[in-house]
Scaffold this active site. Sequence first.
Site, PDB file in Angstrom:
ATOM      1  CB  CYS A  12      12.111   0.669  -9.759  1.00 38.87           C
ATOM      2  SG  CYS A  12      11.019   2.082  -9.635  1.00 38.87           S
TER       3      CYS A  12
ATOM      4  NE  ARG B   4      12.863  -5.068  -8.024  1.00 37.34           N
ATOM      5  CZ  ARG B   4      13.152  -5.614  -6.854  1.00 37.34           C
ATOM      6  NH1 ARG B   4      13.227  -6.920  -6.753  1.00 37.34           N
ATOM      7  NH2 ARG B   4      13.379  -4.875  -5.810  1.00 37.34           N
TER       8      ARG B   4
ATOM      9  CD1 TRP C 107       4.296   0.104  -9.175  1.00 37.61           C
ATOM     10  CD2 TRP C 107       4.948   1.586  -7.636  1.00 37.61           C
ATOM     11  NE1 TRP C 107       3.231   0.347  -8.330  1.00 37.61           N
ATOM     12  CE2 TRP C 107       3.603   1.250  -7.381  1.00 37.61           C
ATOM     13  CE3 TRP C 107       5.574   2.505  -6.803  1.00 37.61           C
ATOM     14  CZ2 TRP C 107       2.877   1.798  -6.330  1.00 37.61           C
ATOM     15  CZ3 TRP C 107       4.845   3.059  -5.755  1.00 37.61           C
ATOM     16  CH2 TRP C 107       3.503   2.696  -5.530  1.00 37.61           C
TER      17      TRP C 107
ATOM     18  CG  ASN D 108      14.112   0.524  -6.521  1.00 30.86           C
ATOM     19  OD1 ASN D 108      13.026   1.035  -6.272  1.00 30.86           O
ATOM     20  ND2 ASN D 108      14.458  -0.678  -6.075  1.00 30.86           N
ATOM     21  N   GLY D 109      13.673   3.806  -5.596  1.00 32.58           N
ATOM     22  CA  GLY D 109      13.550   4.369  -4.247  1.00 32.58           C
ATOM     23  C   GLY D 109      12.974   5.771  -4.300  1.00 32.58           C
TER      24      GLY D 109
ATOM     25  CD  GLU E 288      -3.504 -14.481   0.545  1.00 32.04           C
ATOM     26  OE1 GLU E 288      -3.466 -13.354   1.056  1.00 32.04           O
ATOM     27  OE2 GLU E 288      -2.797 -14.812  -0.416  1.00 32.04           O
TER      28      GLU E 288
ATOM     29  CE  LYS F 110      -2.696 -13.643  -3.714  1.00 35.87           C
ATOM     30  NZ  LYS F 110      -2.324 -13.280  -2.432  1.00 35.87           N
TER      31      LYS F 110
ATOM     32  CD  GLU G 111      -2.548  -9.342  -5.050  1.00 30.79           C
ATOM     33  OE1 GLU G 111      -2.368 -10.374  -4.411  1.00 30.79           O
ATOM     34  OE2 GLU G 111      -1.684  -8.453  -5.149  1.00 30.79           O
TER      35      GLU G 111
ATOM     36  CG  HIS H  11     -21.541  -8.510  15.747  1.00 31.64           C
ATOM     37  ND1 HIS H  11     -22.336  -8.367  16.867  1.00 31.64           N
ATOM     38  CD2 HIS H  11     -20.979  -9.744  15.854  1.00 31.64           C
ATOM     39  CE1 HIS H  11     -22.241  -9.449  17.620  1.00 31.64           C
ATOM     40  NE2 HIS H  11     -21.432 -10.302  17.018  1.00 31.64           N
TER      41      HIS H  11
ATOM     42  CE  LYS I  38       6.283 -11.566  -5.639  1.00 29.32           C
ATOM     43  NZ  LYS I  38       5.026 -12.189  -5.202  1.00 29.32           N
TER      44      LYS I  38
END
Length: 614
Positions: A2, A27, A75, A101-102, A484, A488, A491, A507, A609
């Site tokens: 947010c 955000r 968000w 926010n939270g 990584e 990428k 996402e 394995h 983010k």
Amino acid sequence: MCGIVGYVGHRNARDVVIGGLRRLEYRGYDSAGIAVPGPEGIEARKKSGKLANLEAELEAHPIPEATQGIGHTRWATHGGPTDENAHPHLSQNGRVALVHNGIVENFAELRAELEAEGIEFLSKTDTEVAAQLLGREVAKGIDVSEALRNVSRRLTGAFTLVAFDIEDPSRVVASRRNSPLVVGLGEGENFLASDVAAFIEFTREAIELGQDQVVTITREGVEVTDFDGNPAETRPYHVDWDLSAAEKQGYDWFMRKEIYEQPRAVADTLLGRFNARGELVLDEIRISPEELRRINKIVIVACGTAFYAGMVAKYAIEHWTRIACEVEIASEFRYRDPIIDPMTLVVTISQSGETADTLMAVRHAREQHAKVIAICNTNGATIPRESDAVIYTHAGPEIGVASTKGFITQVVACYLLGLYLAQVRGMKYGDEIKSIMDELMGMPEKIQQVLDSIEPVMELAAQLKDEKSILFLGRHVGYPVALEGALKLKELAYLHAEGFAAGELKHGPIALIDQGLPVFVVVPPQGRDQLHEKVVSNIQEIRARGARTIVLAEEGDTVVEPYADLWFTLPRVSTLLQPLVATIPLQVFACELATQLGHDVDQPRNLAKSVTVE
Ligand code: M6R
């Protein structure tokens, strides 16, 4: 998660708030909203979806001109991403508008209390309880700053609240606990925001707020208190980047711009690290050499890409310092009762410095009396503030949700820490440290070389855009690079991608290899510990089973060439530094493939983010 903006000044609040939300949209982008005081009460507009929907709503139903306002980009946590659940929320008596926010953890009990008094809720959010509580307080004749303190004391969980009272619109008030909030100081105007990017266009002077503080901004000034109303100390600071850093500057995506900024970001992170005696200096480390000599274990804690940076760092730190180094996902760390004590050095890695899981790990580590060093990219963020010391990565603002220059500079900062520990503990001679530092100093140029020859990666992304699955393999430091690369792709392109330790494939995961499956392989430089030959064997194993091998190997590696269906050369570097060049093509590949698929690269679905909830 947010983005929040608050403004009081002399400009049109709509423009300031919407401009600020545009820079904070990374955000969260489930909905957006704005509220300003109007002649007949609070005027609010809110819309689900991206900010563009709110802007269209404001075109259709303009709000009055005002010089105060608040805004929010969401968000979603409690309540789906609908218009009703979008912020701002208004109190039933029409007195206050509030954004949050939270997560208010005790919202259910507060909601029951308010409902028993006849308050009807319009949304499914936890936030609306804060708006209703604040409305109830100001209706008692309490001024809005005091009222917000009263409300804040009743809430548990994480919150940044920003609000105004229609009967006293000259002030905008805010409070924070476990969630980010900064104040921007202007001339005849002041700002509140989750991040300085929101107001960087107007001022680079900011104030960092502490835990459990309430701030009141007016045109003329800023007042900060604790939740009990006692004046609180704050830390003013100057933001060392400007508006251009928060803009795309001609790139199609922030992510692409940030990929291309990596040579500069690495150079800045390395800047000024030697003193006149040729010793490595880390001025920010406020832990004495004696204490660092007593450390008998290092635990690196981080999330997502930052966790992979930590995995890379483990190899270097153990190799250079001979101190045992564990790497752990922050969200798992404190729940397993980890063995840490005053002899443990906990290193947290976080680009934003606000990731809730990592922050909770910091607090847990400090409760066990471990020393905590934060590696962070955001000046004054909560994690560095709550740590014993900080090493800042100087990457500049990272706005694309997918971390790129954040990752590369985190690896560099970890290496600086590893070398510093080796120096302090006498594990390496000065000339050995100098020679590694020299190689690190040469990395911006090597990264630039990779970027200058990136065209084939772009072409490959176009070719592979219809694939349903892509694998990534690596060994040693190449293993976290493979992880990584896969992250990428997940996402940004939303396709099945997995990274594996190349030796582990046989394995089990080798059963995934099918005719034509694209597999990226990070090949270590030749000539060290048989690592190179082992990876070449692994390539042959998957090729024999039909994989299409896309090999990242150093220039002149003729051994691997016959086994590569496609081949990207990397500049010659030592094994430990290879992640700094090998990650770049994988970043570009994911960015380009997602672009080819028509995805929003900077704002991938379901993500935000800065993950400020646990
Ligand atoms: O701000 P942080 O570095 O603490 O963020 C950690 C992760 O959320 C972050 O790296 C995330 O995995 C990225 N979106 C990956 O590109």
